[in-house]
Structure formats: structure tokens, C-alpha cells
Design a protein around this motif. Sequence first.
Motif, PDB file in Angstrom:
ATOM      1  N   ALA A 104       0.848  -1.193   0.000  1.00 53.01           N
ATOM      2  CA  ALA A 104       0.000   0.000   0.000  1.00 53.01           C
ATOM      3  C   ALA A 104       0.879   1.236   0.000  1.00 53.01           C
ATOM      4  CB  ALA A 104      -0.904  -0.010   1.228  1.00 53.01           C
ATOM      5  N   ARG A 105       0.335   2.336  -0.481  1.00 49.56           N
ATOM      6  CA  ARG A 105       1.121   3.560  -0.559  1.00 49.56           C
ATOM      7  C   ARG A 105       1.609   3.978   0.829  1.00 49.56           C
ATOM      8  NH1 ARG A 105      -3.734   7.636  -2.345  1.00 49.56           N
ATOM      9  NH2 ARG A 105      -5.169   7.146  -0.654  1.00 49.56           N
ATOM     10  N   GLU A 106       2.773   4.584   0.882  1.00 50.91           N
ATOM     11  CA  GLU A 106       3.418   4.866   2.150  1.00 50.91           C
ATOM     12  C   GLU A 106       2.698   5.960   2.935  1.00 50.91           C
ATOM     13  OE1 GLU A 106       7.428   5.755   1.233  1.00 50.91           O
ATOM     14  OE2 GLU A 106       7.894   3.762   0.457  1.00 50.91           O
ATOM     15  N   GLU A 107       2.162   6.945   2.264  1.00 51.42           N
ATOM     16  CA  GLU A 107       1.510   8.044   2.955  1.00 51.42           C
ATOM     17  C   GLU A 107       0.403   8.593   2.070  1.00 51.42           C
ATOM     18  OE1 GLU A 107       4.274  11.792   1.584  1.00 51.42           O
ATOM     19  OE2 GLU A 107       4.865  10.666   3.378  1.00 51.42           O
ATOM     20  N   ALA A 108      -0.542   9.255   2.685  1.00 45.74           N
ATOM     21  CA  ALA A 108      -1.643   9.828   1.920  1.00 45.74           C
ATOM     22  C   ALA A 108      -1.136  11.025   1.126  1.00 45.74           C
ATOM     23  CB  ALA A 108      -2.758  10.249   2.870  1.00 45.74           C
ATOM     24  N   CYS A 109      -1.765  11.263  -0.017  1.00 41.23           N
ATOM     25  CA  CYS A 109      -1.427  12.449  -0.809  1.00 41.23           C
ATOM     26  C   CYS A 109      -1.836  13.691  -0.035  1.00 41.23           C
ATOM     27  CB  CYS A 109      -2.151  12.414  -2.150  1.00 41.23           C
ATOM     28  SG  CYS A 109      -1.531  11.151  -3.280  1.00 41.23           S
ATOM     29  N   SER A 110      -0.974  14.704  -0.058  1.00 42.66           N
ATOM     30  CA  SER A 110      -1.295  15.947   0.643  1.00 42.66           C
ATOM     31  C   SER A 110      -2.414  16.699  -0.049  1.00 42.66           C
ATOM     32  CB  SER A 110      -0.049  16.838   0.725  1.00 42.66           C
ATOM     33  OG  SER A 110       0.387  17.202  -0.580  1.00 42.66           O
ATOM     34  N   GLU A 111      -2.654  16.388  -1.317  1.00 42.69           N
ATOM     35  CA  GLU A 111      -3.710  17.047  -2.070  1.00 42.69           C
ATOM     36  C   GLU A 111      -4.104  16.150  -3.231  1.00 42.69           C
ATOM     37  OE1 GLU A 111      -4.540  21.287  -4.454  1.00 42.69           O
ATOM     38  OE2 GLU A 111      -2.532  20.795  -3.714  1.00 42.69           O
ATOM     39  N   THR A 112      -5.383  16.133  -3.544  1.00 40.69           N
ATOM     40  CA  THR A 112      -5.870  15.437  -4.741  1.00 40.69           C
ATOM     41  C   THR A 112      -6.434  16.476  -5.692  1.00 40.69           C
ATOM     42  OG1 THR A 112      -6.369  13.388  -3.564  1.00 40.69           O
ATOM     43  CG2 THR A 112      -7.494  13.751  -5.654  1.00 40.69           C
ATOM     44  N   ILE A 113      -5.835  16.578  -6.854  1.00 38.61           N
ATOM     45  CA  ILE A 113      -6.237  17.565  -7.854  1.00 38.61           C
ATOM     46  C   ILE A 113      -7.203  16.900  -8.828  1.00 38.61           C
ATOM     47  CG2 ILE A 113      -5.423  19.082  -9.700  1.00 38.61           C
ATOM     48  CD1 ILE A 113      -2.822  19.393  -8.154  1.00 38.61           C
ATOM     49  N   SER A 152      -2.553  28.101 -14.891  1.00 37.14           N
ATOM     50  CA  SER A 152      -2.961  27.730 -13.539  1.00 37.14           C
ATOM     51  C   SER A 152      -4.205  28.516 -13.151  1.00 37.14           C
ATOM     52  CB  SER A 152      -1.821  27.974 -12.536  1.00 37.14           C
ATOM     53  OG  SER A 152      -1.902  27.060 -11.462  1.00 37.14           O
ATOM     54  N   GLN A 153      -5.167  28.546 -14.061  1.00 39.16           N
ATOM     55  CA  GLN A 153      -6.399  29.282 -13.815  1.00 39.16           C
ATOM     56  C   GLN A 153      -7.313  28.548 -12.842  1.00 39.16           C
ATOM     57  OE1 GLN A 153      -8.338  30.646 -17.416  1.00 39.16           O
ATOM     58  NE2 GLN A 153      -6.392  30.855 -18.481  1.00 39.16           N
ATOM     59  N   GLY A 154      -7.077  27.262 -12.631  1.00 42.19           N
ATOM     60  CA  GLY A 154      -7.914  26.475 -11.742  1.00 42.19           C
ATOM     61  C   GLY A 154      -7.453  26.474 -10.299  1.00 42.19           C
ATOM     62  N   GLY A 155      -6.369  27.176  -9.995  1.00 44.78           N
ATOM     63  CA  GLY A 155      -5.864  27.209  -8.625  1.00 44.78           C
ATOM     64  C   GLY A 155      -4.391  27.546  -8.596  1.00 44.78           C
ATOM     65  N   ALA A 156      -3.842  27.604  -7.404  1.00 46.37           N
ATOM     66  CA  ALA A 156      -2.434  27.979  -7.237  1.00 46.37           C
ATOM     67  C   ALA A 156      -1.524  26.969  -7.929  1.00 46.37           C
ATOM     68  CB  ALA A 156      -2.089  28.068  -5.757  1.00 46.37           C
ATOM     69  N   SER A 157      -0.413  27.477  -8.458  1.00 53.26           N
ATOM     70  CA  SER A 157       0.573  26.590  -9.063  1.00 53.26           C
ATOM     71  C   SER A 157       1.203  25.713  -7.986  1.00 53.26           C
ATOM     72  CB  SER A 157       1.652  27.391  -9.788  1.00 53.26           C
ATOM     73  OG  SER A 157       2.385  28.187  -8.875  1.00 53.26           O
ATOM     74  N   VAL A 158       1.741  24.579  -8.404  1.00 55.97           N
ATOM     75  CA  VAL A 158       2.381  23.639  -7.494  1.00 55.97           C
ATOM     76  C   VAL A 158       3.885  23.686  -7.744  1.00 55.97           C
ATOM     77  CG1 VAL A 158       2.474  21.247  -6.690  1.00 55.97           C
ATOM     78  CG2 VAL A 158       0.324  22.177  -7.595  1.00 55.97           C
ATOM     79  N   GLN A 159       4.664  23.841  -6.673  1.00 50.81           N
ATOM     80  CA  GLN A 159       6.106  23.958  -6.811  1.00 50.81           C
ATOM     81  C   GLN A 159       6.804  23.046  -5.812  1.00 50.81           C
ATOM     82  OE1 GLN A 159       7.390  28.073  -6.696  1.00 50.81           O
ATOM     83  NE2 GLN A 159       5.495  28.780  -7.643  1.00 50.81           N
ATOM     84  N   SER A 160       8.031  22.692  -6.166  1.00 50.77           N
ATOM     85  CA  SER A 160       8.832  21.840  -5.292  1.00 50.77           C
ATOM     86  C   SER A 160       9.242  22.598  -4.038  1.00 50.77           C
ATOM     87  CB  SER A 160      10.074  21.349  -6.028  1.00 50.77           C
ATOM     88  OG  SER A 160       9.723  20.570  -7.144  1.00 50.77           O
ATOM     89  N   GLU A 161       9.393  21.852  -2.963  1.00 43.93           N
ATOM     90  CA  GLU A 161       9.829  22.408  -1.689  1.00 43.93           C
ATOM     91  C   GLU A 161      10.972  21.542  -1.153  1.00 43.93           C
ATOM     92  OE1 GLU A 161       6.296  22.274   0.600  1.00 43.93           O
ATOM     93  OE2 GLU A 161       5.292  23.884  -0.518  1.00 43.93           O
ATOM     94  N   PRO A 162      11.710  22.035  -0.139  1.00 47.05           N
ATOM     95  CA  PRO A 162      12.822  21.230   0.399  1.00 47.05           C
ATOM     96  C   PRO A 162      12.382  19.869   0.918  1.00 47.05           C
ATOM     97  CG  PRO A 162      13.003  23.511   1.130  1.00 47.05           C
ATOM     98  CD  PRO A 162      11.678  23.395   0.451  1.00 47.05           C
ATOM     99  N   GLN A 163      11.172  19.790   1.482  1.00 46.45           N
ATOM    100  CA  GLN A 163      10.686  18.519   1.996  1.00 46.45           C
ATOM    101  C   GLN A 163       9.870  17.808   0.915  1.00 46.45           C
ATOM    102  OE1 GLN A 163      11.569  17.246   4.945  1.00 46.45           O
ATOM    103  NE2 GLN A 163      12.842  19.104   5.156  1.00 46.45           N
ATOM    104  N   PRO A 164       9.991  16.494   0.805  1.00 49.94           N
ATOM    105  CA  PRO A 164       9.232  15.767  -0.214  1.00 49.94           C
ATOM    106  C   PRO A 164       7.734  15.897   0.024  1.00 49.94           C
ATOM    107  CG  PRO A 164      10.298  14.242   1.308  1.00 49.94           C
ATOM    108  CD  PRO A 164      10.837  15.591   1.607  1.00 49.94           C
ATOM    109  N   ARG A 165       7.006  15.895  -1.072  1.00 50.22           N
ATOM    110  CA  ARG A 165       5.557  16.045  -1.019  1.00 50.22           C
ATOM    111  C   ARG A 165       4.939  15.159  -2.082  1.00 50.22           C
ATOM    112  NH1 ARG A 165       2.311  21.499  -2.904  1.00 50.22           N
ATOM    113  NH2 ARG A 165       0.194  20.746  -2.503  1.00 50.22           N
ATOM    114  N   SER A 166       3.780  14.599  -1.788  1.00 47.90           N
ATOM    115  CA  SER A 166       3.063  13.769  -2.753  1.00 47.90           C
ATOM    116  C   SER A 166       1.687  14.360  -3.001  1.00 47.90           C
ATOM    117  CB  SER A 166       2.915  12.331  -2.248  1.00 47.90           C
ATOM    118  OG  SER A 166       4.171  11.687  -2.175  1.00 47.90           O
TER     119      SER A 166
END
Length: 520
Positions: free
Chosen positions: A200-209, A277-291
Motif C-alpha cells: 500500500a502507498r506509504e503516505e496519503a497524498c497531501s492534495e488530490t487535484i 494555472s487558472q484552476g488554482g495555485a501553481s504547485v512547486q517543489s519544496e525542500p521537503q518531499p511532497r506527494s
Amino acid sequence: MVGPCSLHTIFFATCAAATVWQMVAAEKPTLQHSHQEEKCQQYLTEDSGDLITGRSHETTLQCEEKLQETSWLQRALHIDRIQKKKIARHPVAECDAEVGAGRLEKYKNNSGDEFCRSARSSFRCVADWKENNHEKASASDYLCYGKNMRLTFQSGSSIRLQGEHDDCQWTLPEKGLQLDFFLFDNFTVPLELARSSGHAREEACSETIQGPLLLYSEQDYWNPYLAQAQALMAYISVEALDFDISSLRVLFTDTPVTEQKDGRINPMYNLVTSLFSQGGASVQSEPQPRSICAKHVIVPPGGKASFIRKNAGWDDPWAAKCTRAPLLLGYANFLLEALHVNKAELPKERVVLLVRRRSPVHPDPYTREMTNPDELEKKLHDLPELSLLQEGSELRVRAVEVALASKLRDTGREVVEASPELLDVREQAELFAHADVIISAHSAALSWMLVAPECSQVLEFCAFGNYQFVNYAKLVGLHHSCVPDVELEWGTESFEAPVGRVFSEVVEALARRQQCKEQR
């Protein structure tokens, strides 16, 4: 590795909502389905939270086979497609295949390659492959689409792409998908095909687009010519997929340059977010991993697949044959609509003179730049009458800025001297959207000519061997002239311009513009 569906079936999906500019009437076809097909569609799209429960593998396979002839993406989304005629065909078939509706059909109708598939997830590409085997698939001209994908990313790392539920088996190695994106050199989209862990996936997605997510790759956030090449291909991708742009969001595959040296927001970064990105804020990389999880992932071709720099080393007859390229005109209209620029004609003719000067944004000297502007400006103030300037007298660029502007103002025309890099992206678009004559040294800022009015004129101090804006103007459908008696090269530090000659060229350009308007 060719999937069971053609690109016609893959890329014909859309949301039922109209696109942002809503310029054409929609025609909604009636989809004919049997009762069994409807049951299968409902079965395949039923969700229970983030996970599908109670699904029989045998029933799933039966439904997959039953709906094989139905659009793959339509059945996944259970959405009736709204067809819109947005991009016209170019009257020349050879041109249409590259700059018109034929280019979109190339992505829609050709067979695609499926690199990952499970009961819920899939990732496909259509491409002119340079290489395609079990170890590597590489291309410059491609369009990829993923359904129900999970993306894991952090600063300085590639984006890990996998099925949303870690159940999508890739047919390529982790680094096997190599998609060029930059107009120059061999930059590839930083993707890593994550191998299924079997758990199973290791962690839940922080956001579902829920809406479409566009993976945007860029290498140069300064040069508008290069940036427009990337943006054009992203626009073409969304047109081919026929998604609702107002629901689109963008994910930058690398850390974007968000600010200029003077601390203001970077216009090219602002351009990308405003358009895609008219449907919402753009998504960008950060120092900490994100899914994040995304229902629809688009990987557009980059500027290398663009036609705007085709045969840039010479005056190309192909560009003249393919004039008024529908994809360029469509992109220009989309850009102006997205930036809320009013295209209404101004009461006065406007001459726009582009100036290359050092500034806090660009503290280093430009090439093809004026020298000693203060000294020259003082000398020009000593001139009692502009008419005393001899036709062949040579003055530096600052002379054009002052003397030509003064003389044209006497005729009641508006003259605007501008350095586009000092303007925000909307101001840049507005400047060129109301430019009747554009005067400039060879400069990337000339790429903004694509939003100029139909009868606008372009006067360029051309650099030897650099014909990209000669050809670009033809593709847009504008009249372009290289100013005579001025010989520049790419690395020329500064140059002098014959003011009288330039004035004559402007007078002729205004006459051509008037004739063009009368013939419309």
C-alpha cells in the motif's frame, strides 16, 4: 508497447464546461450506449473515498473488454464530450500539419504507447520517437497523458511518477522516459518512473487535484522568445486534449525563477501561471518531499517541438507559405483573454520604440545597445529644427528615440518608448496589442509581436544570420522589414541608426498599415 486505444480515443476527453474565451458555439453529440455499457461505465468509475472497494477483477476485465470500442478517457470520466471548433485548418495542407488543426489531429488520432496501466491508472504518450525500446523512449515532439497518477517531488529531484495506488507497472526503467523540452540543447523533463512496491502507498497524498494538472518545464525565465515557445506548446497540448483551461493547474518540474533582480515578480513566471494555472495555485517543489494525487496529468512537448524557430538562419519561404498560422493566432487570442487585455483599437496610431538599456533588472550591458545616450540627447537638444537633419546623417539609437519620436508626435501620432523587461506581463501584452508600428533592434522582446493588431508593421535592426523574427512575423501575418543601411551581428555591442532613413521607413510602414486596413 502500442496500447489498445488510438490517440483519438485517448485525447478526446474534455470537461463539459466551456473554455475560457467561449468564442464559438458548442455542439454536444449524443453518445449511444447500451444498458450494459452504462452499467460498466458506472462500475468502472464508482469511488468510495480515495479507494475503490468491492471490485471484482473478473468483472473489471469484462467491462474493459465491453467498452474497448468506447473512448478510453470518456469511459474513465463518464463525461459526454463537448466539441468545439476552435483552431482552424490552414489552407495549405503542408502547413496545416504543423501550424493548424492538423497538428492537433496528429496528437489526437495517431496510435499512442502505453507505458503503465492498472485497473485505475494509465500513462500514455504519442510521439515521434527518436528511440523506443524496452530500455529507453526518447522524443522531442510528444504529448503524454496520465490518469489517476501520484506525483512525489522535492527541490532538486526528479518527479516520481506512479499509479495513484502504487499498482501501475511501468514498461520502462526508472529513467527510461526521456522527453526533451527546451528550445536549445538536450534538457529533458525530470521524470522518474517509480517502480511498484507491491505494498500500500506509504503516505496519503497531501492534495488530490481533480482537474487537469500540467507539468511545466522551463529553463529560461528571462527570454520571452524562449518562454513563448514553451507556452505555445503547452497551449497546443491543452487544445489537443480539449480540457477546460479554466480548471487547469500547473506543476513546475523544477524550481521556477519567481522574482527578477529588482525584486518584482518575474513576468515570464507570471505568464505561465496566468495562462495555465487558472484552476488554482501553481504547485512547486519544496525542500521537503511532497506527494499529490492528480486525476489527469499532462506532459506537454517543449519548445524544441515548436515551429517558431524553424530555419531561423535564413529568410524561409515556408514561413511565408504558412502565414497566419492558426495555432499562433489561437495562442495569441488565448493569451490576451487570459491576461484580460482589451484589444479595442486606440484613437491614435501608436508607434512603439523598444529600447535596450541597463537597469536594475538587467544591470549588465546589452548587446546591440546604444552608447553615450546623455551626450547624444544633449546634442539633439541643440538642433533648432528636426528638418535640418540630413537624410544620411547617422546618429545613435538615442537619436531615434528622441528625434523620431518628436517628429511623429508633431503629426498627432502617439509614440511610446519602452523597455519591456521593466513592465509586468500584462503591461507587455497591452503594449504590443496596441502597437501599429514596432521599431526594435534584434531582440527577444519582438516575440510579443504575435499579439499585435492584424495590420501592424515591424521594423527591425536585423542581426546578420538571425532571421527568426523575419519568419515569425510571416507566421503571425505581419509585414516585417529590416531597416536598411544598418549592419549588425549578434554580438554587436552598439550601433548607430540613420534617423532620416528610419523616419522614411516609418512613413512607408504607416502607409502600408492604412492600405491593409482598407483592404480588410
